[in-house]
Write a protein that holds these residues in place. Structure first.
Motif, short mmCIF file in Angstrom:
data_model
loop_
_atom_site.label_atom_id
_atom_site.label_comp_id
_atom_site.label_asym_id
_atom_site.label_seq_id
_atom_site.Cartn_x
_atom_site.Cartn_y
_atom_site.Cartn_z
N SER A 225 -9.23 1.14 -12.40
CA SER A 225 -8.91 2.50 -11.99
C SER A 225 -9.42 3.46 -13.05
N THR A 226 -9.74 4.68 -12.66
CA THR A 226 -10.19 5.65 -13.66
C THR A 226 -9.08 6.01 -14.64
N SER A 227 -7.85 5.66 -14.33
CA SER A 227 -6.76 5.88 -15.30
C SER A 227 -6.94 4.99 -16.53
N ASP A 228 -7.80 3.97 -16.44
CA ASP A 228 -8.10 3.10 -17.57
C ASP A 228 -9.19 3.66 -18.48
N LEU A 229 -9.80 4.77 -18.08
CA LEU A 229 -10.92 5.32 -18.85
C LEU A 229 -10.58 5.65 -20.29
N GLU B 213 -13.30 3.93 -22.62
CA GLU B 213 -14.35 4.77 -23.17
C GLU B 213 -14.67 4.42 -24.62
N LEU C 212 -20.97 2.17 -15.99
CA LEU C 212 -19.52 2.34 -15.97
C LEU C 212 -19.08 2.48 -14.52
N HIS C 213 -18.13 1.63 -14.10
CA HIS C 213 -17.66 1.64 -12.71
C HIS C 213 -16.15 1.47 -12.64
N ALA C 214 -15.56 2.01 -11.60
CA ALA C 214 -14.17 1.72 -11.24
C ALA C 214 -14.21 0.85 -9.98
#
Length: 168
Positions: A11-15, A19, A34-36
């Motif tokens: 999920s992008t909440s893991d960015l 990062e 970089l992918h979700a």
């Protein structure tokens, strides 16, 4: 520029965690993507990604996931590309994710770093790539020398810290 490494997160909440790997690859000039992708919400896309990673030139996959953390194992099940799992802190301080990633069945290995350890995952991926890349190996050696220098400087600064009963 073709990516050598894929950074995948559930999920992008893991960015904010993942990062750190992206910044390291930028610093060492390692092309990455970089992918979700979610093992549970987009299983067909995850399988397609995993099956096509090697033919696209991907040499290492870093997969971050929290909670049930199935993503690294699902990717490893459908690819011969080495997978490094990053357990992302969520519930149970990330212990649930860590145990999910580290307990893979025989034949489906996933290298696993510590909870929120995306930087270590990136360093490990770079070390894997450096086995066949002398220039990258030199960059890694310089990076690690910089880590040593940072601690040497910190220790020297501690010499100037004064306490009544400090003896050094």
């Amino acid at each position: 520029m073709k990516p050598l490494v894929s950074i995948i997160m559930g999920s992008t909440s893991d960015l904010p965690v993942m990062e750190k790997a992206a910044r390291f690859f930028d610093e060492l000039e390692i092309p990455f993507e970089l992918h979700a992708l979610s093992a549970h919400r987009t299983p067909a896309e995850v399988e397609d990604f995993a099956r096509n990673a090697a033919p696209r030139g991907i040499r290492v996959i870093i997969a971050g996931a929290g909670m049930a953390a199935a993503l690294p194992g699902v990717i490893a099940a459908s690819s011969t590309v080495p997978v490094i799992g990053v357990p992302v802190k969520g519930m149970l301080d990330g212990l649930d994710a860590l145990l999910s990633i580290v307990q893979m069945p025989p034949g489906i290995p996933v290298a696993t770093v510590g909870v929120n350890g995306a930087l270590n995952a990136a360093i490990l991926a770079a070390q894997m790539l450096a086995v066949a890349d002398d220039a990258l190996a030199e960059k890694l050696a310089a990076y690690k020398e910089g880590l040593k220098d940072k601690i040497v400087r910190a220790n020297a600064e501690l010499a100037g810290v004064s306490y009544k009963f400090k003896t050094n």
